[in-house]
Design a protein around this motif. Structure first.
Motif: not given
Length: 242
Positions: A158-161, A151-156, A204-209
């Motif tokens: 701005g933290e790296p995923l 997985i890549g990108g950033t979370g809600f 940071g917060p998750t989508h549901g996990c």
């Protein structure tokens, strides 16, 4: 002197043993017998007490044969922060492990999770399948190592995923138990969401996990034992207390 019949003697003995007649004295011949002092109740072996913080509705959903339970307690219905404790049931009761900080979904918790609602589902769910990008650390759960956990990108915030799915444990919400966490079968339908995992916390917060720090995820993987029928009990404090 009249000798009481065996039947009368047996009746008198029975009255003494059963305490019939309440506080009144029981007599045999001319000698009064004082009332018996009630003995304290005999304590028998009983089932261990229920998990702390759970109300009757939540506790009733915990399978009777469960001996391990990860309890994830949210700070509030709309909070993305929670605390996780792994309990193991012994003859003496439920023994608690360490308390671990955790993240849940951005908007908190819900009794009826929907795809994209950014809330974690409340409930009691079995835990039986694991996997990750990294090799199996030695868990007793079935473990699917796959590059698909990248997985890549950033979370809600701005933290790296990157690394979030190095270790995952599938929460059996709207999924087929006994399959890889990567299996996307949705028995309740696509609109009810799915892919709810315990995974490495990205800060940071998750989508549901539910996210746990890497050392805690590894410790959890090593601790869970399928023979103990592990479950996760998750939700905000007020909901779990119902």
């Amino acid at each position: 002197m009249i000798t009481p019949s065996p039947r009368a003697a047996l009746l008198a003995a029975s009255l003494l043993l059963t305490g019939c007649g309440g506080a009144a004295a029981v007599t045999t011949g001319d000698a009064p017998v004082p009332p018996r002092t009630p003995r304290p109740p005999v304590t028998l072996d009983v089932a261990p007490q229920q998990l702390p913080g759970l109300g009757p509705r939540t506790w009733a959903k915990v399978p009777a044969d469960t001996r391990q339970a990860l309890v994830v307690t949210g700070r509030g219905k709309d909070s993305s922060r929670s605390t996780a404790v792994l309990y193991e049931r012994t003859d003496a009761g439920w023994e608690a492990g360490e308390s671990w900080p955790a993240h849940n979904a951005l908007k908190g918790w819900t009794d009826r999770h929907r795809l994209g609602d950014l809330r974690s589902p409340i409930g009691v769910f079995t835990l039986g399948d694991a996997g990750g990008l990294l090799r199996d650390p030695g868990t007793r759960l079935p473990y699917d190592r796959s590059p698909a956990f990248s997985i890549g990108g950033t979370g809600f915030e701005g933290e790296p995923l990157a690394g979030s799915f190095d270790y995952v444990i599938a929460v059996d919400y709207n999924r087929e138990p006994g399959t890889s966490p990567l299996d996307w079968t949705r028995p309740l339908g696509e609109d009810r969401g799915g892919g709810i995992w315990l995974h490495v916390d990205h800060g940071g917060p998750t989508h549901g996990c539910v996210g746990l720090a890497r050392p805690h995820m590894k410790a959890l993987l090593l601790a869970l034992d399928p023979e103990l029928q592990p479950v996760v009990v998750m939700g905000d404090r007020a909901s779990l207390n119902r």
